[in-house]
Design a protein around this motif. Structure first.
Motif, PDB file in Angstrom:
ATOM      1  N   VAL A  72       0.835  -1.205   0.000  1.00  0.00           N
ATOM      2  CA  VAL A  72       0.000   0.000   0.000  1.00  0.00           C
ATOM      3  C   VAL A  72       0.870   1.254   0.000  1.00  0.00           C
ATOM      4  CG1 VAL A  72      -1.650   1.334   1.376  1.00  0.00           C
ATOM      5  CG2 VAL A  72      -1.991  -1.109   1.051  1.00  0.00           C
ATOM      6  N   GLY A  73       1.910   1.255   0.812  1.00  0.00           N
ATOM      7  CA  GLY A  73       2.803   2.413   0.859  1.00  0.00           C
ATOM      8  C   GLY A  73       3.493   2.669  -0.460  1.00  0.00           C
ATOM      9  N   CYS A  74       3.946   1.609  -1.104  1.00  0.00           N
ATOM     10  CA  CYS A  74       4.605   1.763  -2.403  1.00  0.00           C
ATOM     11  C   CYS A  74       3.641   2.250  -3.472  1.00  0.00           C
ATOM     12  CB  CYS A  74       5.248   0.454  -2.829  1.00  0.00           C
ATOM     13  SG  CYS A  74       6.763   0.096  -1.940  1.00  0.00           S
ATOM     14  N   VAL A  75       2.423   1.740  -3.467  1.00  0.00           N
ATOM     15  CA  VAL A  75       1.437   2.178  -4.460  1.00  0.00           C
ATOM     16  C   VAL A  75       1.106   3.654  -4.261  1.00  0.00           C
ATOM     17  CG1 VAL A  75      -0.969   1.924  -5.177  1.00  0.00           C
ATOM     18  CG2 VAL A  75       0.464  -0.095  -4.918  1.00  0.00           C
ATOM     19  N   VAL A  76       0.878   4.053  -3.021  1.00  0.00           N
ATOM     20  CA  VAL A  76       0.553   5.457  -2.738  1.00  0.00           C
ATOM     21  C   VAL A  76       1.726   6.363  -3.110  1.00  0.00           C
ATOM     22  CG1 VAL A  76       0.109   7.099  -0.871  1.00  0.00           C
ATOM     23  CG2 VAL A  76      -1.173   4.973  -0.994  1.00  0.00           C
ATOM     24  N   TYR A  77       2.910   6.001  -2.679  1.00  0.00           N
ATOM     25  CA  TYR A  77       4.072   6.824  -2.991  1.00  0.00           C
ATOM     26  C   TYR A  77       4.355   6.837  -4.488  1.00  0.00           C
ATOM     27  CZ  TYR A  77       8.372   9.293  -2.034  1.00  0.00           C
ATOM     28  OH  TYR A  77       9.351  10.241  -1.983  1.00  0.00           O
ATOM     29  N   PHE A  78       4.153   5.692  -5.125  1.00  0.00           N
ATOM     30  CA  PHE A  78       4.335   5.601  -6.569  1.00  0.00           C
ATOM     31  C   PHE A  78       3.377   6.527  -7.291  1.00  0.00           C
ATOM     32  CE2 PHE A  78       4.228   3.644 -10.743  1.00  0.00           C
ATOM     33  CZ  PHE A  78       5.560   3.320 -10.933  1.00  0.00           C
ATOM     34  N   LEU A  79       2.117   6.573  -6.853  1.00  0.00           N
ATOM     35  CA  LEU A  79       1.139   7.474  -7.476  1.00  0.00           C
ATOM     36  C   LEU A  79       1.488   8.937  -7.225  1.00  0.00           C
ATOM     37  CD1 LEU A  79      -2.216   5.616  -6.810  1.00  0.00           C
ATOM     38  CD2 LEU A  79      -1.083   5.970  -9.004  1.00  0.00           C
ATOM     39  N   ILE A  80       2.006   9.232  -6.052  1.00  0.00           N
ATOM     40  CA  ILE A  80       2.398  10.612  -5.759  1.00  0.00           C
ATOM     41  C   ILE A  80       3.620  11.001  -6.608  1.00  0.00           C
ATOM     42  CG2 ILE A  80       3.378  12.117  -3.986  1.00  0.00           C
ATOM     43  CD1 ILE A  80       1.645  10.567  -1.948  1.00  0.00           C
ATOM     44  N   LEU A 116      10.854  -2.871  -9.980  1.00  0.00           N
ATOM     45  CA  LEU A 116      11.984  -3.781  -9.853  1.00  0.00           C
ATOM     46  C   LEU A 116      13.023  -3.232  -8.878  1.00  0.00           C
ATOM     47  CD1 LEU A 116      12.612  -6.467 -11.311  1.00  0.00           C
ATOM     48  CD2 LEU A 116      14.017  -5.166 -12.874  1.00  0.00           C
ATOM     49  N   ILE A 117      13.328  -1.946  -9.001  1.00  0.00           N
ATOM     50  CA  ILE A 117      14.265  -1.310  -8.068  1.00  0.00           C
ATOM     51  C   ILE A 117      13.729  -1.406  -6.647  1.00  0.00           C
ATOM     52  CG2 ILE A 117      15.285   0.890  -7.357  1.00  0.00           C
ATOM     53  CD1 ILE A 117      15.324   1.672 -10.322  1.00  0.00           C
ATOM     54  N   GLY A 118      12.438  -1.114  -6.464  1.00  0.00           N
ATOM     55  CA  GLY A 118      11.837  -1.173  -5.138  1.00  0.00           C
ATOM     56  C   GLY A 118      11.861  -2.569  -4.545  1.00  0.00           C
ATOM     57  N   THR A 119      11.558  -3.555  -5.348  1.00  0.00           N
ATOM     58  CA  THR A 119      11.541  -4.937  -4.852  1.00  0.00           C
ATOM     59  C   THR A 119      12.931  -5.395  -4.433  1.00  0.00           C
ATOM     60  OG1 THR A 119       9.677  -5.434  -6.290  1.00  0.00           O
ATOM     61  CG2 THR A 119      10.923  -7.306  -5.442  1.00  0.00           C
ATOM     62  N   PHE A 120      13.906  -5.188  -5.290  1.00  0.00           N
ATOM     63  CA  PHE A 120      15.266  -5.615  -4.953  1.00  0.00           C
ATOM     64  C   PHE A 120      15.830  -4.826  -3.772  1.00  0.00           C
ATOM     65  CE2 PHE A 120      15.928  -7.178  -9.531  1.00  0.00           C
ATOM     66  CZ  PHE A 120      15.461  -8.436  -9.190  1.00  0.00           C
ATOM     67  N   SER A 121      15.496  -3.533  -3.694  1.00  0.00           N
ATOM     68  CA  SER A 121      15.970  -2.726  -2.572  1.00  0.00           C
ATOM     69  C   SER A 121      15.337  -3.189  -1.268  1.00  0.00           C
ATOM     70  CB  SER A 121      15.650  -1.253  -2.804  1.00  0.00           C
ATOM     71  OG  SER A 121      16.284  -0.801  -3.953  1.00  0.00           O
ATOM     72  N   VAL A 145      11.123  -1.218   3.836  1.00  0.00           N
ATOM     73  CA  VAL A 145      10.183  -0.327   3.140  1.00  0.00           C
ATOM     74  C   VAL A 145      10.822   1.032   2.887  1.00  0.00           C
ATOM     75  CG1 VAL A 145       8.018   0.936   3.390  1.00  0.00           C
ATOM     76  CG2 VAL A 145       8.108  -1.478   3.959  1.00  0.00           C
ATOM     77  N   PHE A 146      11.428   1.609   3.910  1.00  0.00           N
ATOM     78  CA  PHE A 146      12.043   2.928   3.726  1.00  0.00           C
ATOM     79  C   PHE A 146      13.246   2.870   2.780  1.00  0.00           C
ATOM     80  CE2 PHE A 146       9.880   4.105   7.782  1.00  0.00           C
ATOM     81  CZ  PHE A 146       9.088   5.080   7.219  1.00  0.00           C
ATOM     82  N   GLY A 147      13.986   1.785   2.841  1.00  0.00           N
ATOM     83  CA  GLY A 147      15.095   1.620   1.903  1.00  0.00           C
ATOM     84  C   GLY A 147      14.608   1.499   0.469  1.00  0.00           C
ATOM     85  N   ALA A 148      13.526   0.757   0.283  1.00  0.00           N
ATOM     86  CA  ALA A 148      12.957   0.603  -1.070  1.00  0.00           C
ATOM     87  C   ALA A 148      12.439   1.931  -1.600  1.00  0.00           C
ATOM     88  CB  ALA A 148      11.844  -0.431  -1.049  1.00  0.00           C
ATOM     89  N   ILE A 149      11.784   2.695  -0.745  1.00  0.00           N
ATOM     90  CA  ILE A 149      11.280   4.012  -1.161  1.00  0.00           C
ATOM     91  C   ILE A 149      12.437   4.946  -1.492  1.00  0.00           C
ATOM     92  CG2 ILE A 149      10.090   6.087  -0.324  1.00  0.00           C
ATOM     93  CD1 ILE A 149       8.146   4.186   1.125  1.00  0.00           C
ATOM     94  N   ALA A 150      13.472   4.932  -0.653  1.00  0.00           N
ATOM     95  CA  ALA A 150      14.618   5.806  -0.886  1.00  0.00           C
ATOM     96  C   ALA A 150      15.355   5.450  -2.172  1.00  0.00           C
ATOM     97  CB  ALA A 150      15.584   5.731   0.299  1.00  0.00           C
ATOM     98  N   MET A 151      15.456   4.171  -2.462  1.00  0.00           N
ATOM     99  CA  MET A 151      16.169   3.766  -3.669  1.00  0.00           C
ATOM    100  C   MET A 151      15.327   3.947  -4.932  1.00  0.00           C
ATOM    101  SD  MET A 151      19.178   2.939  -2.758  1.00  0.00           S
ATOM    102  CE  MET A 151      19.846   2.007  -4.107  1.00  0.00           C
ATOM    103  N   SER A 152      14.027   3.739  -4.834  1.00  0.00           N
ATOM    104  CA  SER A 152      13.164   3.786  -6.019  1.00  0.00           C
ATOM    105  C   SER A 152      12.816   5.190  -6.466  1.00  0.00           C
ATOM    106  CB  SER A 152      11.863   3.036  -5.755  1.00  0.00           C
ATOM    107  OG  SER A 152      12.126   1.704  -5.456  1.00  0.00           O
ATOM    108  N   PHE A 153      12.740   6.106  -5.536  1.00  0.00           N
ATOM    109  CA  PHE A 153      12.203   7.430  -5.853  1.00  0.00           C
ATOM    110  C   PHE A 153      13.194   8.533  -5.510  1.00  0.00           C
ATOM    111  CE2 PHE A 153       8.679   4.618  -4.677  1.00  0.00           C
ATOM    112  CZ  PHE A 153       8.037   4.574  -5.886  1.00  0.00           C
ATOM    113  N   ASN A 154      14.419   8.372  -5.938  1.00  0.00           N
ATOM    114  CA  ASN A 154      15.388   9.437  -5.700  1.00  0.00           C
ATOM    115  C   ASN A 154      15.725  10.134  -7.015  1.00  0.00           C
ATOM    116  OD1 ASN A 154      17.510   8.017  -7.039  1.00  0.00           O
ATOM    117  ND2 ASN A 154      17.901   6.855  -5.181  1.00  0.00           N
ATOM    118  N   GLY A 155      16.478  11.173  -6.939  1.00  0.00           N
ATOM    119  CA  GLY A 155      16.789  11.967  -8.116  1.00  0.00           C
ATOM    120  C   GLY A 155      17.649  11.242  -9.129  1.00  0.00           C
TER     121      GLY A 155
END
Length: 157
Positions: A18-26, A110-115, A130-140
């Motif tokens: 749920v967190g990844c989907v919400v953050y992904f949509l944002i 894929l980045i989020g899952t592996f992270s 979860v926080f590591g996956a978010i940090a790795m998937s959605f950075n600059g």
């Protein structure tokens, strides 16, 4: 004890999804909801022609040789063509923008899952994963590599 731990793992998994989907949509709301794509001149100059030629060669059934460039050259020899990349087969039935959207979504997931798996393995904590996956998937750095398709695909794996 085992049931409590299993319930805790399933809750963490649900929270992660749920967190990844919400953050992904944002983060990618322009890509998914508005229909915009992060294009630049390099993508249109380098990748788009290869994508069109590859789509036509895949439709014809023979994608080993590219007769359109440099008086003919091996299509498999150029990494930009992504001739043997599994997601490339979707290009037969999609246009370029739809293909790029699926390409971006697939690789960010894929980045989020592996992270997540990496950070969970290191810390044995789902929240850290979860926080590591978010940090790795959605950075600059990831956002900057979206327009260089080969770098983006390599970064994901």
């Amino acid at each position: 004890m085992k049931d409590e731990q299993q319930i805790e793992i399933s809750k963490a998994t649900i929270y992660f999804i749920v967190g990844c989907v919400v953050y992904f949509l944002i983060y990618w709301h322009r890509l998914l909801l508005i229909g915009q794509m992060p294009f630049d001149g390099g993508m249109l100059r380098m990748f788009f022609p290869s994508w069109v030629v590859g789509k036509n060669l895949l439709k014809s059934g023979c994608f080993l040789w590219d007769p359109f460039r440099d008086m003919g050259m091996p299509f498999l020899a150029n990494p930009v063509n992504q001739a043997l990349y599994p997601i490339r087969l979707l290009s037969i039935c999609l246009n370029f923008v739809e293909y790029q959207r699926i390409f971006v979504v697939f690789h960010v997931m894929l980045i989020g899952t592996f992270s997540y798996l990496l950070f969970f393995r290191i810390s044995k904590n789902h929240l850290t994963g979860v926080f590591g996956a978010i940090a790795m998937s959605f950075n600059g750095f990831v956002l900057a590599r979206v327009t260089t398709v080969i770098d983006f695909a390599t970064l994901s794996w």
